[in-house]
Design a protein around this motif. Structure first.
Motif, PDB file in Angstrom:
ATOM      1  N   MET A  52     -34.023 -26.842 -57.991  1.00  0.00           N
ATOM      2  CA  MET A  52     -34.322 -25.649 -58.802  1.00  0.00           C
ATOM      3  C   MET A  52     -33.627 -25.777 -60.158  1.00  0.00           C
ATOM      4  N   ALA A  53     -34.379 -25.569 -61.228  1.00  0.00           N
ATOM      5  CA  ALA A  53     -33.826 -25.717 -62.575  1.00  0.00           C
ATOM      6  C   ALA A  53     -32.790 -24.643 -62.861  1.00  0.00           C
ATOM      7  N   MET A  54     -31.752 -25.022 -63.592  1.00  0.00           N
ATOM      8  CA  MET A  54     -30.691 -24.081 -63.961  1.00  0.00           C
ATOM      9  C   MET A  54     -31.181 -23.179 -65.085  1.00  0.00           C
ATOM     10  N   LYS A  55     -30.981 -21.857 -64.959  1.00  0.00           N
ATOM     11  CA  LYS A  55     -31.398 -20.915 -65.988  1.00  0.00           C
ATOM     12  C   LYS A  55     -30.430 -20.954 -67.168  1.00  0.00           C
ATOM     13  N   THR A  56     -30.999 -20.849 -68.366  1.00  0.00           N
ATOM     14  CA  THR A  56     -30.160 -20.745 -69.563  1.00  0.00           C
ATOM     15  C   THR A  56     -29.915 -19.260 -69.837  1.00  0.00           C
ATOM     16  N   ILE A  57     -28.651 -18.890 -69.934  1.00  0.00           N
ATOM     17  CA  ILE A  57     -28.259 -17.493 -70.105  1.00  0.00           C
ATOM     18  C   ILE A  57     -27.642 -17.295 -71.485  1.00  0.00           C
ATOM     19  N   TYR A  58     -28.237 -16.435 -72.275  1.00  0.00           N
ATOM     20  CA  TYR A  58     -27.702 -16.142 -73.607  1.00  0.00           C
ATOM     21  C   TYR A  58     -26.582 -15.122 -73.471  1.00  0.00           C
ATOM     22  N   VAL A  59     -25.397 -15.483 -73.945  1.00  0.00           N
ATOM     23  CA  VAL A  59     -24.222 -14.615 -73.872  1.00  0.00           C
ATOM     24  C   VAL A  59     -24.206 -13.700 -75.096  1.00  0.00           C
ATOM     25  N   CYS A  60     -24.430 -12.421 -74.872  1.00  0.00           N
ATOM     26  CA  CYS A  60     -24.494 -11.430 -75.952  1.00  0.00           C
ATOM     27  C   CYS A  60     -23.201 -10.615 -75.940  1.00  0.00           C
ATOM     28  N   SER A  61     -22.337 -10.859 -76.917  1.00  0.00           N
ATOM     29  CA  SER A  61     -21.059 -10.144 -76.999  1.00  0.00           C
ATOM     30  C   SER A  61     -20.635 -10.086 -78.461  1.00  0.00           C
ATOM     31  N   PRO A  62     -19.675  -9.206 -78.813  1.00  0.00           N
ATOM     32  CA  PRO A  62     -19.291  -9.037 -80.215  1.00  0.00           C
ATOM     33  C   PRO A  62     -18.574 -10.262 -80.785  1.00  0.00           C
ATOM     34  N   LEU A  63     -18.677 -10.424 -82.098  1.00  0.00           N
ATOM     35  CA  LEU A  63     -17.915 -11.452 -82.802  1.00  0.00           C
ATOM     36  C   LEU A  63     -17.075 -10.828 -83.906  1.00  0.00           C
ATOM     37  N   ALA A  64     -17.699 -10.056 -84.782  1.00  0.00           N
ATOM     38  CA  ALA A  64     -16.999  -9.477 -85.931  1.00  0.00           C
ATOM     39  C   ALA A  64     -15.870  -8.550 -85.491  1.00  0.00           C
ATOM     40  N   GLY A  65     -14.894  -8.389 -86.382  1.00  0.00           N
ATOM     41  CA  GLY A  65     -13.741  -7.547 -86.076  1.00  0.00           C
ATOM     42  C   GLY A  65     -12.566  -8.416 -85.689  1.00  0.00           C
ATOM     43  N   GLN A  66     -12.177  -8.369 -84.438  1.00  0.00           N
ATOM     44  CA  GLN A  66     -11.096  -9.219 -83.921  1.00  0.00           C
ATOM     45  C   GLN A  66     -11.706 -10.563 -83.515  1.00  0.00           C
ATOM     46  N   ILE A  67     -11.996 -11.390 -84.506  1.00  0.00           N
ATOM     47  CA  ILE A  67     -12.784 -12.600 -84.290  1.00  0.00           C
ATOM     48  C   ILE A  67     -12.158 -13.539 -83.264  1.00  0.00           C
ATOM     49  N   GLU A  68     -10.874 -13.853 -83.410  1.00  0.00           N
ATOM     50  CA  GLU A  68     -10.245 -14.802 -82.490  1.00  0.00           C
ATOM     51  C   GLU A  68     -10.290 -14.289 -81.049  1.00  0.00           C
ATOM     52  N   ASN A  69      -9.996 -13.017 -80.865  1.00  0.00           N
ATOM     53  CA  ASN A  69     -10.028 -12.431 -79.525  1.00  0.00           C
ATOM     54  C   ASN A  69     -11.445 -12.409 -78.976  1.00  0.00           C
ATOM     55  N   ASN A  70     -12.418 -12.097 -79.832  1.00  0.00           N
ATOM     56  CA  ASN A  70     -13.812 -12.032 -79.391  1.00  0.00           C
ATOM     57  C   ASN A  70     -14.342 -13.411 -79.003  1.00  0.00           C
ATOM     58  N   ILE A  71     -13.905 -14.452 -79.710  1.00  0.00           N
ATOM     59  CA  ILE A  71     -14.304 -15.816 -79.362  1.00  0.00           C
ATOM     60  C   ILE A  71     -13.703 -16.194 -77.999  1.00  0.00           C
ATOM     61  N   ARG A  72     -12.443 -15.827 -77.814  1.00  0.00           N
ATOM     62  CA  ARG A  72     -11.782 -16.106 -76.534  1.00  0.00           C
ATOM     63  C   ARG A  72     -12.518 -15.415 -75.395  1.00  0.00           C
ATOM     64  N   ARG A  73     -12.899 -14.161 -75.600  1.00  0.00           N
ATOM     65  CA  ARG A  73     -13.624 -13.417 -74.568  1.00  0.00           C
ATOM     66  C   ARG A  73     -15.000 -14.038 -74.311  1.00  0.00           C
ATOM     67  N   ALA A  74     -15.658 -14.506 -75.370  1.00  0.00           N
ATOM     68  CA  ALA A  74     -16.972 -15.134 -75.206  1.00  0.00           C
ATOM     69  C   ALA A  74     -16.866 -16.391 -74.341  1.00  0.00           C
ATOM     70  N   ARG A  75     -15.760 -17.111 -74.483  1.00  0.00           N
ATOM     71  CA  ARG A  75     -15.545 -18.292 -73.637  1.00  0.00           C
ATOM     72  C   ARG A  75     -15.384 -17.876 -72.176  1.00  0.00           C
ATOM     73  N   GLU A  76     -14.663 -16.761 -71.960  1.00  0.00           N
ATOM     74  CA  GLU A  76     -14.483 -16.255 -70.599  1.00  0.00           C
ATOM     75  C   GLU A  76     -15.830 -15.815 -70.013  1.00  0.00           C
ATOM     76  N   PHE A  77     -16.648 -15.176 -70.840  1.00  0.00           N
ATOM     77  CA  PHE A  77     -17.971 -14.748 -70.385  1.00  0.00           C
ATOM     78  C   PHE A  77     -18.830 -15.965 -70.038  1.00  0.00           C
ATOM     79  N   SER A  78     -18.715 -17.018 -70.847  1.00  0.00           N
ATOM     80  CA  SER A  78     -19.485 -18.239 -70.607  1.00  0.00           C
ATOM     81  C   SER A  78     -19.065 -18.886 -69.281  1.00  0.00           C
ATOM     82  N   LYS A  79     -17.755 -18.871 -69.006  1.00  0.00           N
ATOM     83  CA  LYS A  79     -17.270 -19.428 -67.734  1.00  0.00           C
ATOM     84  C   LYS A  79     -17.830 -18.625 -66.563  1.00  0.00           C
ATOM     85  N   PHE A  80     -17.920 -17.315 -66.739  1.00  0.00           N
ATOM     86  CA  PHE A  80     -18.494 -16.466 -65.694  1.00  0.00           C
ATOM     87  C   PHE A  80     -19.952 -16.857 -65.433  1.00  0.00           C
ATOM     88  N   VAL A  81     -20.702 -17.097 -66.512  1.00  0.00           N
ATOM     89  CA  VAL A  81     -22.103 -17.505 -66.367  1.00  0.00           C
ATOM     90  C   VAL A  81     -22.188 -18.814 -65.569  1.00  0.00           C
TER      91      VAL A  81
END
Length: 224
Positions: A1-30
């Motif tokens: 079964m092919a692996m689904k590609t999941i687009y991670v939709c989360s904030p970037l602007a504002g606290q950029i470094e923290n938001n990038i870190r969180r996006a990595r955590e979200f990606s690991k969850f995916v």
């Protein structure tokens, strides 16, 4: 079964470094959920500066192209930034499966059936969402507030830096309107009308406050 590609939709602007870190955590969850994450803001931020409008725009455009090639979009958290709203709108137009993921519990639910706050639903008939003319006193008060904030920034570079980071989220608004939005809610990441929120699958709960902003006619304002 092919692996689904999941687009991670989360904030970037504002606290950029923290938001990038969180996006990595979200990606690991995916990944842990068996999907292949597509998180443009963990990639393009290494090449582009989100605080430069032209580069931010380019990054968002490339992100949209990656979204078009994804199987699903997962929206992380409750706050929707300007960029996230555009991504959600496109996904809806493409009839792409959309899920909302709680950023604390990581519970995933269909976007349309996301859990609501335990308060009664917003009644649009009980709030004034129309434009009206400002009184002279109201307009003078708004202008005075803008002048006071500007003077504060001149004397406090740290607050100016905070404003510039905030402005990156509201690049479509004038400097004056961004100042007004920040003064009313410094944690705001996206401003929209009732109909726009409703179109994105959200409901405004009774008791929520509007955001005042000036519109092109300097004697008018709009409540959102």
């Amino acid at each position: 079964m092919a692996m689904k590609t999941i687009y991670v939709c989360s904030p970037l602007a504002g606290q950029i470094e923290n938001n990038i870190r969180r996006a990595r955590e979200f990606s690991k969850f995916v990944i842990n959920e068996g999907g292949m994450p597509i998180a443009p803001h963990t990639i393009f931020t290494q090449l582009l500066d989100d605080l430069i409008p032209e580069e931010r725009k380019l990054g968002m455009e490339m992100g949209i192209e990656m979204l078009k090639k994804s199987d699903e979009i997962w929206v992380f958290g409750d706050r929707i930034s300007t960029g996230m709203a555009a991504e959600i709108k496109l996904a809806q137009e493409m009839k792409m499966p959309i899920y909302r993921v709680d950023e604390r519990t990581f519970e995933r639910t269909p976007f349309e059936a996301a859990p609501e706050k335990p308060t009664s639903a917003f009644d649009p008939d009980k709030i004034d969402l129309q434009k009206r003319s400002l009184t002279h006193a109201e307009f003078d008060q708004l202008v005075g507030e803008i002048k006071n904030i500007t003077e504060t920034y001149k004397q406090n570079p740290a607050q100016l830096a905070e404003y510039l980071a905030f402005k990156a989220q509201f690049y479509q608004f004038s400097a004056n309107n961004t100042l007004l939005i920040q003064q009313q809610n410094r944690y705001a990441t996206f401003v929209a009308s009732f109909k726009q929120w409703e179109g994105m699958g959200y409901k405004i709960n009774k008791g929520e406050h509007h955001i005042n902003r000036l519109i092109p006619d300097p004697k008018m304002y709009q409540r959102l």
